[in-house]
Design an enzyme around this catalytic site. Sequence first.
Site, PDB file in Angstrom:
ATOM      1  N   ASP A 257       0.626  -1.088  -0.031  1.00  0.00           N
ATOM      2  CA  ASP A 257      -0.132  -0.036   0.012  1.00  0.00           C
ATOM      3  C   ASP A 257       0.862   1.316   0.022  1.00  0.00           C
ATOM      4  O   ASP A 257       2.172   1.195   0.361  1.00  0.00           O
ATOM      5  CB  ASP A 257      -0.877   0.064   1.262  1.00  0.00           C
ATOM      6  CG  ASP A 257      -2.452  -0.729   0.954  1.00  0.00           C
ATOM      7  OD1 ASP A 257      -2.641  -1.168  -0.227  1.00  0.00           O
ATOM      8  OD2 ASP A 257      -2.883  -1.095   1.997  1.00  0.00           O
ATOM      9  N   ASN A 286      -1.139  -3.189   9.805  1.00  0.00           N
ATOM     10  CA  ASN A 286      -2.723  -2.964   9.590  1.00  0.00           C
ATOM     11  C   ASN A 286      -3.048  -2.874   8.254  1.00  0.00           C
ATOM     12  O   ASN A 286      -4.128  -2.950   7.813  1.00  0.00           O
ATOM     13  CB  ASN A 286      -3.216  -1.842  10.238  1.00  0.00           C
ATOM     14  CG  ASN A 286      -2.061  -0.396  10.006  1.00  0.00           C
ATOM     15  OD1 ASN A 286      -0.978  -0.456   9.937  1.00  0.00           O
ATOM     16  ND2 ASN A 286      -2.986   0.456   9.378  1.00  0.00           N
ATOM     17  N   HIS A 287      -1.967  -2.616   7.311  1.00  0.00           N
ATOM     18  CA  HIS A 287      -2.259  -2.645   5.776  1.00  0.00           C
ATOM     19  C   HIS A 287      -2.185  -4.093   5.270  1.00  0.00           C
ATOM     20  O   HIS A 287      -2.590  -4.048   4.017  1.00  0.00           O
ATOM     21  CB  HIS A 287      -1.218  -1.802   5.093  1.00  0.00           C
ATOM     22  CG  HIS A 287      -1.684  -0.287   5.157  1.00  0.00           C
ATOM     23  ND1 HIS A 287      -2.489   0.268   4.571  1.00  0.00           N
ATOM     24  CD2 HIS A 287      -1.446   0.491   6.388  1.00  0.00           C
ATOM     25  CE1 HIS A 287      -2.622   1.572   4.740  1.00  0.00           C
ATOM     26  NE2 HIS A 287      -1.920   1.731   5.672  1.00  0.00           N
ATOM     27  N   HIS A 335       3.365  -5.096  15.138  1.00  0.00           N
ATOM     28  CA  HIS A 335       3.384  -3.749  14.195  1.00  0.00           C
ATOM     29  C   HIS A 335       2.940  -2.530  15.052  1.00  0.00           C
ATOM     30  O   HIS A 335       3.640  -1.273  14.812  1.00  0.00           O
ATOM     31  CB  HIS A 335       2.560  -3.989  12.958  1.00  0.00           C
ATOM     32  CG  HIS A 335       2.399  -2.817  12.188  1.00  0.00           C
ATOM     33  ND1 HIS A 335       3.376  -2.555  11.297  1.00  0.00           N
ATOM     34  CD2 HIS A 335       1.182  -2.135  11.990  1.00  0.00           C
ATOM     35  CE1 HIS A 335       2.870  -1.444  10.616  1.00  0.00           C
ATOM     36  NE2 HIS A 335       1.919  -1.340  10.956  1.00  0.00           N
ATOM     37  N   ARG A 383      -5.892   7.905  15.609  1.00  0.00           N
ATOM     38  CA  ARG A 383      -6.178   6.923  14.456  1.00  0.00           C
ATOM     39  C   ARG A 383      -7.715   6.703  14.548  1.00  0.00           C
ATOM     40  O   ARG A 383      -8.262   6.314  13.473  1.00  0.00           O
ATOM     41  CB  ARG A 383      -5.508   5.774  14.081  1.00  0.00           C
ATOM     42  CG  ARG A 383      -4.032   5.953  14.050  1.00  0.00           C
ATOM     43  CD  ARG A 383      -3.238   4.547  13.914  1.00  0.00           C
ATOM     44  NE  ARG A 383      -1.995   4.959  14.125  1.00  0.00           N
ATOM     45  CZ  ARG A 383      -0.930   5.053  13.069  1.00  0.00           C
ATOM     46  NH1 ARG A 383      -1.536   5.145  11.824  1.00  0.00           N
ATOM     47  NH2 ARG A 383       0.197   5.157  13.391  1.00  0.00           N
TER      48      ARG A 383
END
Length: 481
Positions: A257, A286-287, A335, A383
Amino acid sequence: MASVNGSALPDVKKSEELKAQANEAFQAHRFARAVELYTKAIELNSENAVLYANRAFAHTKLEEYGSAISDASRAIEINPKYVKGYYRRGAAYLAMGKEKEALKDFRQVAKIVPYDPDAKRKLKECEKAVNKAKFEAAIALEWQSVMTLDYTTIEVEETYQGPRIDDKITLDFVKKMMEEFKNQKTIHKRYAYQILLQTHETLKATPTLVDITVPPNGHFTICGDIHGQFYDLLNIFSLNGLPSEENPYLFNGDFVDRGSFSVECIFTLFAFKCLYPTGLYLSRGNHESKSMNKIYGFDGEVKTKFNETMSEMFTEVFCCLPLANVINGKIFVVHGGLFSSDGVKLSDIRSINRFREPPEEGLMSEILWSDPHPGQGRIPSKRGVGVAFGSDVTTRFLQENNLDLVVRSHEVKDEGYEETHDGKLITVFSAPNYCDQMGNKGAFIRFDAPDLKPKFTTFSAVPHPSVRPMQYANNFFSMLA
């Protein structure tokens, strides 16, 4: 700020001066500085909707979508007909994959300015995105695994000039593949499928929390986010050597991404994982999720360079990635970060059902999304997902699990890394000049046994072909970014 009868009056002139400075910082891509200056301007004039909308945009650039939604909502509260407030909130919702909420805001924009062609265009695109999401949710009920594909039935044409796998993946093949990628070529889909299927089998048999042993006199390297920046990945290998059993790496999530060479990055990492199962480790970010890939470019890139079946295969493989690693029983690597409550043990992490798309809350979500903050305790995440945790949270987690250090990624850092929480937490980020605009350095960490003290290497971005970041991203999101 002056006051009358004890009530503060806005200092409009000084606020506007700070706003101008913030706008300059934003234009220079110094988004954190822009947030700081907009905040000071708001402190002097808290009823100016423009300041909140501008700060919301800066938060969006920093991927702080929860804060962006909060600011945009405040702008709308001050001025219910302020179009940019709805635009900013809609964009932030969309960035989080919340298409329905975004659609409400863009419908409101169309009501306020019904004859604006740009508003009409964005509303139409948002409606298309929502309808597409509904369709995909419906067909997901009929989901069948694509990992049963038999790559051996796929013919390799005589005209194909790229690297070949005769029987199994070899170092020679991986080196030739990287050279092809460097020259903006690709590999045959037969070999791409073979890499994916072998990676899937390897990861599926891997624990959710991986225990890594670094032998005496050995060493270990941790890299953070690379986000599709293939030429910077090659630079890491140039600086630190190729992965091998003697030169092991952990790439700590967000391989894809944003950057438009994500396909090249992920096939390189997966091929090394197949070649050296204990020479290259991978953690989920998370990507590595279907929703993020559809917004931020990886899904579009795979479909452009290969096909839809390949995209579906990546979705399945990503759901097999481990969530955490522990090095020599002392260094905890994830992460994102830690948790919304105390008492989480390593055994709790080992028992997480990771074979799925990430949920919006719970341990798995927090591992992928949480961030540290410089104070104590826990506060809401900027976030809008996960939690922001203080140094006391880090200390208690380490003590309760007999650990010494947390290493995580997930956030851009000017120098590529940052040591916080009294030296007990390190953030490492390995995508220099992130998205071709942040100006940050990248970094990786090398730990030498037996003491496992961190040694940092920082590096600048290297040139890459003139393909812009987000080239393959969701068209609607690109229109708003």
